[in-house]
Design a protein around this motif. Structure first.
Motif, PDB file in Angstrom:
ATOM      1  N   ASN A 126      47.483  38.388  33.518  1.00  0.00           N
ATOM      2  CA  ASN A 126      46.932  37.343  32.830  1.00  0.00           C
ATOM      3  C   ASN A 126      45.726  36.555  33.608  1.00  0.00           C
ATOM      4  OD1 ASN A 126      46.415  35.346  30.600  1.00  0.00           O
ATOM      5  ND2 ASN A 126      47.149  34.005  32.417  1.00  0.00           N
ATOM      6  N   GLY A 135      48.976  33.526  36.434  1.00  0.00           N
ATOM      7  CA  GLY A 135      48.286  32.248  35.751  1.00  0.00           C
ATOM      8  C   GLY A 135      49.214  32.029  34.606  1.00  0.00           C
ATOM      9  N   LEU A 176      50.984  32.765  43.956  1.00  0.00           N
ATOM     10  CA  LEU A 176      49.988  33.767  44.065  1.00  0.00           C
ATOM     11  C   LEU A 176      48.712  33.305  43.954  1.00  0.00           C
ATOM     12  CD1 LEU A 176      49.234  37.092  43.509  1.00  0.00           C
ATOM     13  CD2 LEU A 176      49.538  36.268  40.972  1.00  0.00           C
ATOM     14  N   ASP A 177      47.926  33.871  44.754  1.00  0.00           N
ATOM     15  CA  ASP A 177      46.342  33.473  44.879  1.00  0.00           C
ATOM     16  C   ASP A 177      45.686  34.874  44.912  1.00  0.00           C
ATOM     17  OD1 ASP A 177      43.867  32.761  44.904  1.00  0.00           O
ATOM     18  OD2 ASP A 177      43.961  31.678  46.770  1.00  0.00           O
ATOM     19  N   LEU A 178      45.217  35.192  43.776  1.00  0.00           N
ATOM     20  CA  LEU A 178      44.602  36.549  43.582  1.00  0.00           C
ATOM     21  C   LEU A 178      43.576  36.657  44.569  1.00  0.00           C
ATOM     22  CD1 LEU A 178      45.044  36.782  39.527  1.00  0.00           C
ATOM     23  CD2 LEU A 178      46.303  38.409  41.484  1.00  0.00           C
ATOM     24  N   ALA A 205      39.569  32.267  22.511  1.00  0.00           N
ATOM     25  CA  ALA A 205      40.740  31.030  22.570  1.00  0.00           C
ATOM     26  C   ALA A 205      40.654  29.889  23.384  1.00  0.00           C
ATOM     27  CB  ALA A 205      42.218  31.765  22.825  1.00  0.00           C
ATOM     28  N   LYS A 248      36.316  42.436  33.500  1.00  0.00           N
ATOM     29  CA  LYS A 248      37.468  42.686  32.194  1.00  0.00           C
ATOM     30  C   LYS A 248      37.444  44.305  31.768  1.00  0.00           C
ATOM     31  CE  LYS A 248      39.503  39.381  32.568  1.00  0.00           C
ATOM     32  NZ  LYS A 248      40.937  39.176  32.629  1.00  0.00           N
ATOM     33  N   GLY A 295      42.460  41.994  28.824  1.00  0.00           N
ATOM     34  CA  GLY A 295      41.099  42.238  28.679  1.00  0.00           C
ATOM     35  C   GLY A 295      40.330  41.415  28.037  1.00  0.00           C
ATOM     36  N   ARG A 317      48.696  29.893  41.656  1.00  0.00           N
ATOM     37  CA  ARG A 317      48.225  29.515  42.978  1.00  0.00           C
ATOM     38  C   ARG A 317      48.277  27.998  43.073  1.00  0.00           C
ATOM     39  NH1 ARG A 317      41.712  29.706  42.027  1.00  0.00           N
ATOM     40  NH2 ARG A 317      41.726  28.611  40.010  1.00  0.00           N
ATOM     41  N   LEU A 370      46.276  30.737  28.252  1.00  0.00           N
ATOM     42  CA  LEU A 370      47.150  31.712  27.795  1.00  0.00           C
ATOM     43  C   LEU A 370      48.420  32.054  28.536  1.00  0.00           C
ATOM     44  CD1 LEU A 370      43.840  33.703  27.351  1.00  0.00           C
ATOM     45  CD2 LEU A 370      45.132  32.783  25.318  1.00  0.00           C
ATOM     46  N   TYR A 414      31.527  38.819  34.856  1.00  0.00           N
ATOM     47  CA  TYR A 414      33.278  38.517  34.082  1.00  0.00           C
ATOM     48  C   TYR A 414      33.339  39.736  33.309  1.00  0.00           C
ATOM     49  CZ  TYR A 414      36.414  36.736  30.839  1.00  0.00           C
ATOM     50  OH  TYR A 414      37.349  36.934  29.982  1.00  0.00           O
ATOM     51  N   ASN A 423      50.587  28.771  34.677  1.00  0.00           N
ATOM     52  CA  ASN A 423      50.652  27.250  34.467  1.00  0.00           C
ATOM     53  C   ASN A 423      49.645  26.509  33.645  1.00  0.00           C
ATOM     54  OD1 ASN A 423      48.555  28.263  36.680  1.00  0.00           O
ATOM     55  ND2 ASN A 423      47.827  26.211  36.421  1.00  0.00           N
ATOM     56  N   LYS A 463      44.762  28.398  22.238  1.00  0.00           N
ATOM     57  CA  LYS A 463      45.503  29.526  23.199  1.00  0.00           C
ATOM     58  C   LYS A 463      46.775  29.781  22.998  1.00  0.00           C
ATOM     59  CE  LYS A 463      42.032  28.641  26.911  1.00  0.00           C
ATOM     60  NZ  LYS A 463      41.528  28.314  28.064  1.00  0.00           N
ATOM     61  N   ARG A 490      50.536  22.228  39.832  1.00  0.00           N
ATOM     62  CA  ARG A 490      50.277  22.934  38.431  1.00  0.00           C
ATOM     63  C   ARG A 490      51.456  23.580  37.997  1.00  0.00           C
ATOM     64  NH1 ARG A 490      45.213  22.831  40.600  1.00  0.00           N
ATOM     65  NH2 ARG A 490      44.796  25.091  40.979  1.00  0.00           N
ATOM     66  N   GLY A 527      43.224  34.773  35.766  1.00  0.00           N
ATOM     67  CA  GLY A 527      41.424  35.136  35.932  1.00  0.00           C
ATOM     68  C   GLY A 527      40.611  34.143  35.658  1.00  0.00           C
TER      69      GLY A 527
HETATM   70  N1  LIG Z   1      40.430  32.308  26.475  1.00  0.00           N
HETATM   71  C1  LIG Z   1      39.659  33.204  25.895  1.00  0.00           C
HETATM   72  O1  LIG Z   1      38.945  32.874  24.883  1.00  0.00           O
HETATM   73  C2  LIG Z   1      39.668  34.387  26.694  1.00  0.00           C
HETATM   74  C3  LIG Z   1      38.864  35.573  26.073  1.00  0.00           C
HETATM   75  C4  LIG Z   1      39.250  36.940  26.926  1.00  0.00           C
HETATM   76  C5  LIG Z   1      39.832  37.075  27.755  1.00  0.00           C
HETATM   77  N2  LIG Z   1      40.619  36.176  28.482  1.00  0.00           N
HETATM   78  C6  LIG Z   1      41.146  36.131  29.650  1.00  0.00           C
HETATM   79  O2  LIG Z   1      42.424  35.578  29.604  1.00  0.00           O
HETATM   80  C7  LIG Z   1      42.893  35.140  30.814  1.00  0.00           C
HETATM   81  C8  LIG Z   1      43.441  33.608  30.896  1.00  0.00           C
HETATM   82  O3  LIG Z   1      42.382  32.875  30.361  1.00  0.00           O
HETATM   83  P1  LIG Z   1      42.267  31.392  29.847  1.00  0.00           P
HETATM   84  O4  LIG Z   1      41.783  31.218  28.723  1.00  0.00           O
HETATM   85  O5  LIG Z   1      44.039  31.157  29.756  1.00  0.00           O
HETATM   86  O6  LIG Z   1      41.933  30.566  31.144  1.00  0.00           O
HETATM   87  P2  LIG Z   1      42.392  29.609  31.787  1.00  0.00           P
HETATM   88  O7  LIG Z   1      43.028  28.543  30.824  1.00  0.00           O
HETATM   89  O8  LIG Z   1      41.281  28.926  32.552  1.00  0.00           O
HETATM   90  O9  LIG Z   1      43.733  29.811  32.749  1.00  0.00           O
HETATM   91  C9  LIG Z   1      43.428  30.504  33.624  1.00  0.00           C
HETATM   92  C10 LIG Z   1      44.618  31.029  34.577  1.00  0.00           C
HETATM   93  O10 LIG Z   1      44.182  31.864  35.564  1.00  0.00           O
HETATM   94  C11 LIG Z   1      44.632  31.198  36.882  1.00  0.00           C
HETATM   95  N3  LIG Z   1      43.924  31.625  38.199  1.00  0.00           N
HETATM   96  C12 LIG Z   1      42.742  31.430  38.175  1.00  0.00           C
HETATM   97  N4  LIG Z   1      42.114  32.236  39.293  1.00  0.00           N
HETATM   98  C13 LIG Z   1      43.386  32.512  40.191  1.00  0.00           C
HETATM   99  C14 LIG Z   1      43.674  33.033  41.321  1.00  0.00           C
HETATM  100  N5  LIG Z   1      42.542  33.236  42.298  1.00  0.00           N
HETATM  101  N6  LIG Z   1      44.781  32.998  41.738  1.00  0.00           N
HETATM  102  C15 LIG Z   1      46.075  32.910  40.851  1.00  0.00           C
HETATM  103  N7  LIG Z   1      45.788  32.445  39.361  1.00  0.00           N
HETATM  104  C16 LIG Z   1      44.483  32.405  39.236  1.00  0.00           C
HETATM  105  C17 LIG Z   1      44.410  29.728  36.803  1.00  0.00           C
HETATM  106  O11 LIG Z   1      45.114  28.804  37.716  1.00  0.00           O
HETATM  107  P3  LIG Z   1      44.785  27.511  38.160  1.00  0.00           P
HETATM  108  O12 LIG Z   1      45.189  26.639  36.963  1.00  0.00           O
HETATM  109  O13 LIG Z   1      45.413  27.102  39.325  1.00  0.00           O
HETATM  110  O14 LIG Z   1      42.919  27.647  37.960  1.00  0.00           O
HETATM  111  C18 LIG Z   1      45.345  29.584  35.427  1.00  0.00           C
HETATM  112  O15 LIG Z   1      46.499  29.324  35.319  1.00  0.00           O
HETATM  113  C19 LIG Z   1      41.958  35.457  31.815  1.00  0.00           C
HETATM  114  O16 LIG Z   1      42.263  36.710  32.513  1.00  0.00           O
HETATM  115  C20 LIG Z   1      40.590  35.801  31.004  1.00  0.00           C
HETATM  116  O17 LIG Z   1      39.891  36.553  31.549  1.00  0.00           O
HETATM  117  C21 LIG Z   1      40.219  34.867  27.876  1.00  0.00           C
END
Ligand SMILES: NC(=O)c1ccc[n+]([C@@H]2O[C@H](COP(=O)([O-])OP(=O)(O)OC[C@H]3O[C@@H](n4cnc5c(N)ncnc54)[C@H](OP(=O)(O)O)[C@@H]3O)[C@@H](O)[C@H]2O)c1
Length: 304
Positions: free
Chosen positions: A95, A19, A70-72, A204, A173, A143, A44, A24, A169, A21, A236, A48, A97
């Motif tokens: 990362n 993830g 990678l597509d999870l 974030a 986690k 997490g 994926r 975080l 969700y 692109n 982030k 992007r 998710g």
């Molecule tokens: N932000 C927070 O406050 C927070 C708090 C706790 C935990 N987290 C965890 O931190 C991680 C990243 O969160 P984020 O806030 O950065 O989210 P985000 O901005 O939505 O980014 C999510 C990333 O995961 C990728 N992704 C989603 N589904 C996927 C799949 N099936 N295969 C491959 N890649 C996939 C997305 O790709 P696309 O761009 O292609 O959709 C994107 O690159 C997650 O695991 C989330 O649970 C975040």
């Protein structure tokens, strides 16, 4: 906001970030690349990913970046991604998710999308990468504070009986983090020198994140309106700090949990975080491990 932590020279390190692109994962990639690491960006969407590569290179012209597909949500893609890695890895940042879905959705293999993608697929990916983990490699699972109030339901991991998006969700986690601790325990028992641990970003959001054209573009007005929230919420870029620290920082050990050190672990620079007892429970971790093997059909033997 406190200054970004200073990273060591990472010229000899290679880190795979899932993830990479967006969010975080993007900022972890940028921070690692700026310190000299080679980063394998597992994404994926090729389009992007290309935008993210351009954004990193705009700030770090000599960044060493490779894009992997990678597509999870599809275990065939997970296996192909692992096979495509032809270098030794010093760290894997699990990362990518999803934080919610509209109703219960499933992966290509019929697993519930958040449990299957966020948690199970990442362990399958690490199993596929096992023989490319260098001595001392770190596997870092991302997490969330949501796991504080989300013990897993071992009898309904795929939420077939009762699906609620935010609860599922949080459970995904909890499973992600519990599996990291289980992997570390198993590696210790087997005498392997790789370690596994978990880190979380606090809270974030994009609106407090500095702009990166093509990746994240919060309007200046929205950023300034959101500024008072900074006591409890961060961008982030800062959310990526504990994740990056867990991957390459000093004083990090297997089985640990890192997060932001500020109020309620929501914001701030990296510090040891507290994982709840239901996340650290050994029996739960072992049952989750078995559930991953059963549900994915992927052998975890390579992880000892
Ligand atoms: N932000 C927070 O406050 C927070 C708090 C706790 C935990 N987290 C965890 O931190 C991680 C990243 O969160 P984020 O806030 O950065 O989210 P985000 O901005 O939505 O980014 C999510 C990333 O995961 C990728 N992704 C989603 N589904 C996927 C799949 N099936 N295969 C491959 N890649 C996939 C997305 O790709 P696309 O761009 O292609 O959709 C994107 O690159 C997650 O695991 C989330 O649970 C975040």
């Amino acid at each position: 906001m406190p200054p970004a932590p200073v990273l060591p020279d990472l010229a000899d390190r290679t880190v795979l970030v899932t993830g990479a692109n967006a969010g975080l994962g993007y900022f972890a990639t940028e921070q690692l690349a700026a310190a000299g690491a080679r980063v394998l960006m597992a994404c994926r969407s090729a389009e992007r990913a290309d935008r993210a590569v351009a954004a990193v290179r705009a700030r770090v012209p000599d960044a060493r970046l490779d894009v992997l597909s990678l597509d999870l949500a599809d275990l065939d893609s997970v296996a192909a991604c692992a096979r495509s890695v032809d270098v030794g890895l010093d760290a894997v940042l699990c990362n990518a998710g999803l934080t919610s879905t509209d109703g219960r959705a499933t992966t290509a293999q019929g697993l519930e999308l958040m449990m299957g993608g966020n948690a199970f697929a990442h362990l399958a990916l690490v199993a596929g990468l096992a023989d490319r983990l260098r001595s001392g490699a770190r596997v870092v699972s991302v997490g969330s504070i949501a796991s504080r109030w989300s013990p897993v339901d071992l009898d309904d991991l795929q939420a077939e009986r009762d699906f609620r998006s935010f609860r599922q969700y949080g459970r995904s986690k909890t499973a992600t983090t519990a599996l990291a601790f289980t992997l570390d325990r198993r590696w210790r028992a087997a005498g392997r020198d790789a370690v596994a641990l978990a880190a979380h970003p606090g809270f974030a959001v994009d609106v407090l994140t500095p702009a990166r054209p093509g990746v994240v573009e919060p309007s200046p007005r929205a950023r300034s309106l959101a500024r008072p929230a900074r006591l409890l919420v961060q961008g982030k870029d800062a959310g990526a700090w504990p994740l990056v620290h867990a991957c390459v920082g000093a004083g990090v050990h297997g089985g640990e949990y890192w997060g932001p050190g500020g109020v309620q672990e929501l914001v701030g620079p990296p510090a040891p975080a507290r994982a709840r007892d239901h996340v650290r429970d050994v029996a739960t971790g072992e049952r989750l491990w078995a559930a991953v093997e059963r549900a994915t059909g992927v052998s975890l033997d390579a992880l000892a």
